[in-house]
Design an enzyme around this catalytic site. Structure first.
Site, PDB file in Angstrom:
ATOM      1  N   ARG A  51       0.800  -1.219   0.000  1.00 10.27           N
ATOM      2  CA  ARG A  51       0.000   0.000   0.000  1.00 10.27           C
ATOM      3  C   ARG A  51       0.837   1.275   0.000  1.00 10.27           C
ATOM      4  O   ARG A  51       0.575   2.194  -0.762  1.00 10.27           O
ATOM      5  CB  ARG A  51      -0.899   0.080   1.245  1.00 10.27           C
ATOM      6  CG  ARG A  51      -2.272  -0.459   1.054  1.00 10.27           C
ATOM      7  CD  ARG A  51      -2.734  -1.027   2.357  1.00 10.27           C
ATOM      8  NE  ARG A  51      -1.801  -2.075   2.738  1.00 10.27           N
ATOM      9  CZ  ARG A  51      -1.909  -3.336   2.337  1.00 10.27           C
ATOM     10  NH1 ARG A  51      -2.911  -3.698   1.601  1.00 10.27           N
ATOM     11  NH2 ARG A  51      -1.013  -4.242   2.678  1.00 10.27           N
ATOM     12  N   THR A  52       1.812   1.341   0.886  1.00 10.30           N
ATOM     13  CA  THR A  52       2.500   2.624   1.038  1.00 10.30           C
ATOM     14  C   THR A  52       3.229   2.987  -0.246  1.00 10.30           C
ATOM     15  O   THR A  52       3.072   4.091  -0.774  1.00 10.30           O
ATOM     16  CB  THR A  52       3.465   2.582   2.245  1.00 10.30           C
ATOM     17  OG1 THR A  52       2.711   2.182   3.382  1.00 10.30           O
ATOM     18  CG2 THR A  52       4.083   3.940   2.506  1.00 10.30           C
ATOM     19  N   LYS A  80      25.533  -3.530  -1.888  1.00  5.83           N
ATOM     20  CA  LYS A  80      26.990  -3.434  -2.072  1.00  5.83           C
ATOM     21  C   LYS A  80      27.643  -2.698  -0.909  1.00  5.83           C
ATOM     22  O   LYS A  80      28.840  -2.443  -0.923  1.00  5.83           O
ATOM     23  CB  LYS A  80      27.303  -2.665  -3.361  1.00  5.83           C
ATOM     24  CG  LYS A  80      26.755  -3.287  -4.614  1.00  5.83           C
ATOM     25  CD  LYS A  80      27.120  -2.382  -5.792  1.00  5.83           C
ATOM     26  CE  LYS A  80      26.508  -2.877  -7.077  1.00  5.83           C
ATOM     27  NZ  LYS A  80      26.709  -1.887  -8.153  1.00  5.83           N
ATOM     28  N   ARG A 101      11.487   3.984   3.002  1.00  7.55           N
ATOM     29  CA  ARG A 101      11.136   3.020   4.064  1.00  7.55           C
ATOM     30  C   ARG A 101      12.367   2.186   4.356  1.00  7.55           C
ATOM     31  O   ARG A 101      13.024   1.702   3.423  1.00  7.55           O
ATOM     32  CB  ARG A 101       9.991   2.124   3.618  1.00  7.55           C
ATOM     33  CG  ARG A 101       9.809   0.941   4.563  1.00  7.55           C
ATOM     34  CD  ARG A 101       8.574   0.155   4.274  1.00  7.55           C
ATOM     35  NE  ARG A 101       7.377   0.899   4.647  1.00  7.55           N
ATOM     36  CZ  ARG A 101       6.154   0.359   4.678  1.00  7.55           C
ATOM     37  NH1 ARG A 101       5.985  -0.903   4.352  1.00  7.55           N
ATOM     38  NH2 ARG A 101       5.113   1.079   5.031  1.00  7.55           N
ATOM     39  N   HIS A 129       5.459   6.191  11.332  1.00  7.64           N
ATOM     40  CA  HIS A 129       4.930   5.999   9.974  1.00  7.64           C
ATOM     41  C   HIS A 129       3.923   7.122   9.715  1.00  7.64           C
ATOM     42  O   HIS A 129       2.719   6.913   9.694  1.00  7.64           O
ATOM     43  CB  HIS A 129       4.251   4.625   9.900  1.00  7.64           C
ATOM     44  CG  HIS A 129       3.903   4.162   8.517  1.00  7.64           C
ATOM     45  ND1 HIS A 129       3.897   4.987   7.415  1.00  7.64           N
ATOM     46  CD2 HIS A 129       3.521   2.940   8.077  1.00  7.64           C
ATOM     47  CE1 HIS A 129       3.536   4.289   6.359  1.00  7.64           C
ATOM     48  NE2 HIS A 129       3.303   3.044   6.728  1.00  7.64           N
TER      49      HIS A 129
END
Ligand code: NCD
Length: 307
Positions: A51-52, A80, A101, A129
Site C-alpha cells: 500500500r505505502t 553493495k 522506508r 509511519h
C-alpha cells in the site's frame, strides 16, 4: 525545505489544511491531474510494502508526475554496502521528492539530513509511519466528522507497531481524546509513548488485555497485526500472533457507529467475515491513503491547489 519524518513535523493547522486538500481531491480529482507535470518522485523501499509504496506512486501519477525507485534493499546499492547518506545524495540529483522506508529507526532522519530534496518517512523500523497517520486521520475525520472527543481503541502489537506510535503522537493534540490500549503484556506501547507522550500530556488512557471488555466504549477500533519481522525469536511470535481475532460475534459488543480501521496488511486479527460489516473501514482507509499522499506531495513540493 520541509520533510515529513514524524506527524509532529506539521502543526495541527497544517494537518487540517492537508486533510481539506485531500477531501477536495476526492471530490474533484481531475482538477489536480497536471499540478505536478514534470516532477519526479523516488520511492526508496528497503523493506516490503504494498500500500505505502504503490499509493505514493499512484498519488504522483495522479498529479501528472512520474516515479522511479526500488522496492527492496537487494535491488539497490545497499546490497553493495552503500550508506543511506550517499544514496540520498545521489537520488537528490534524479528526483524532486523521495519517500523512504527502512528497517532501522532513524533512517529517514539520516536521509533528510543528507538530502537536497524533501524526504518523507514511509516507515522507519518500529518507530514512526507519519503518512499512514495522515491516512488514518483523514479516514477518522471523514467517518466521524471530527478528530476530537473520541475514544480510540488500539489493539494488537502496540510495541512494534509504528503506525500506532505515530497515530498516538498525532491524536493527543486534539481535545478530549481517550485511548484504550489493548495488548498482551509483552506488546504494550513503548515506555517513551506511555511516559513522554500520554502521561506527560495528561491524556486519559487505560491498558487492557481483553478486547471484549474494551469494545462497548470505543468510537474507533484500530487493529494491528503482530509485527513478525521485529521479533527476535520465532517462538514468541507464534505464541502471540493470534492473541486477538476480531469476529462478527465480537462486533456485536461494539457501538453501531464504531468504525474498525487497520493499516493493513491483515493476517488473522480480523476475520474476513467482518469485511461485510458496514463498520469495517479498512479498505476505504487504503483508498484515502492515495488522496492524502497527493495532498502531501503538493505541500512538500510547494505546489498550490488549483482554484
Ligand atoms: C504498516 C507498516 O508498514 O507499518 N503497513 C502499512 O504501511 N500500511 C502496518 C504493518 O505492516 O503491519
Amino acid at each position: 525545505m520541509k520533510h515529513l519524518l514524524n506527524p509532529l513535523d506539521f502543526t495541527v493547522e497544517e494537518i487540517d489544511e492537508l486533510l481539506a486538500v485531500a477531501g477536495d481531491i476526492e471530490k474533484n480529482p481531475s482538477k489536480y491531474a497536471h499540478v505536478c507535470d514534470g516532477k519526479k518522485l523516488a520511492t526508496c523501499f528497503y523493506e516490503p510494502s504494498t500500500r505505502t509504496r504503490l499509493s505514493f506512486e499512484a498519488a504522483m501519477l495522479n498529479l501528472g508526475g512520474s516515479v522511479l525507485g526500488f522496492s527492496s534493499a537487494d535491488s539497490s546499492s545497499a546490497a553493495k554496502g552503500e550508506s543511506i547518506a550517499d544514496t540520498i545524495r545521489v537520488i537528490s540529483c534524479y528526483a524532486d521528492i523521495c519517500a523512504i522506508r527502512h528497517p532501522k529507526e532513524g533512517a529517514a532522519l539520516v536521509a533528510a539530513m543528507n538530502s537536497g530534496i524533501p524526504v518523507v518517512n514511509a516507515g522507519d523500523g518500529g518507530h514512526q509511519h507519519p503518512t499512514q497517520t495522515l491516512t488514518d486521520l483523514l479516514t477518522i475525520h471523514s467517518l466521524k466528522g471530527r478528530l476530537d472527543n473520541l475514544t480510540v481503541g488500539l489493539c494488537g502489537d502496540l510495541k512494534f507497531g509504528r503506525t500506532v506510535h505515530s497515530l498516538i503522537n498525532a491524536l493527543v493534540r486534539y481535545p478530549n481524546i481517550r485511548f484504550v490500549l489493548i495488548s498482551p503484556p509483552e506488546l504494550r506501547v513503548p515506555e517513551y509513548i506511555r511516559e513522554d507522550v500520554l502521561k506527560a500530556k495528561n491524556i486519559e488512557f487505560k491498558e487492557l488485555g481483553n478486547l471484549d471488555e474494551a469494545l462497548p466504549e470505543l468510537d474507533i477500533l484500530y487493529m494491528t497485526r503482530v509485527q513478525k519481522e521485529r521479533f527476535f525469536n520465532e517462538e514468541d511470535y507464534i505464541r502471540l500472533k493470534d492473541c486477538y481475532i476480531l469476529t462478527p460475534k465480537k462486533m456485536k459488543l461494539a457501538k453501531s457507529d464504531m468504525y474498525v480501521l487497520h493499516p493493513l496488511p491483515r493476517v488473522n486479527e480480523i476475520s474476513v467475515e467482518v469485511d461485510k460489516d458496514p463498520r469495517a473501514a479498512y479498505f476505504k482507509q487504503a483508498q484515502y491513503g492515495v488522496y492524502v499522499r497527493m495532498a502531501l506531495i503538493m505541500k512538500l513540493l510547494e505546489v498550490n491547489a488549483p482554484c
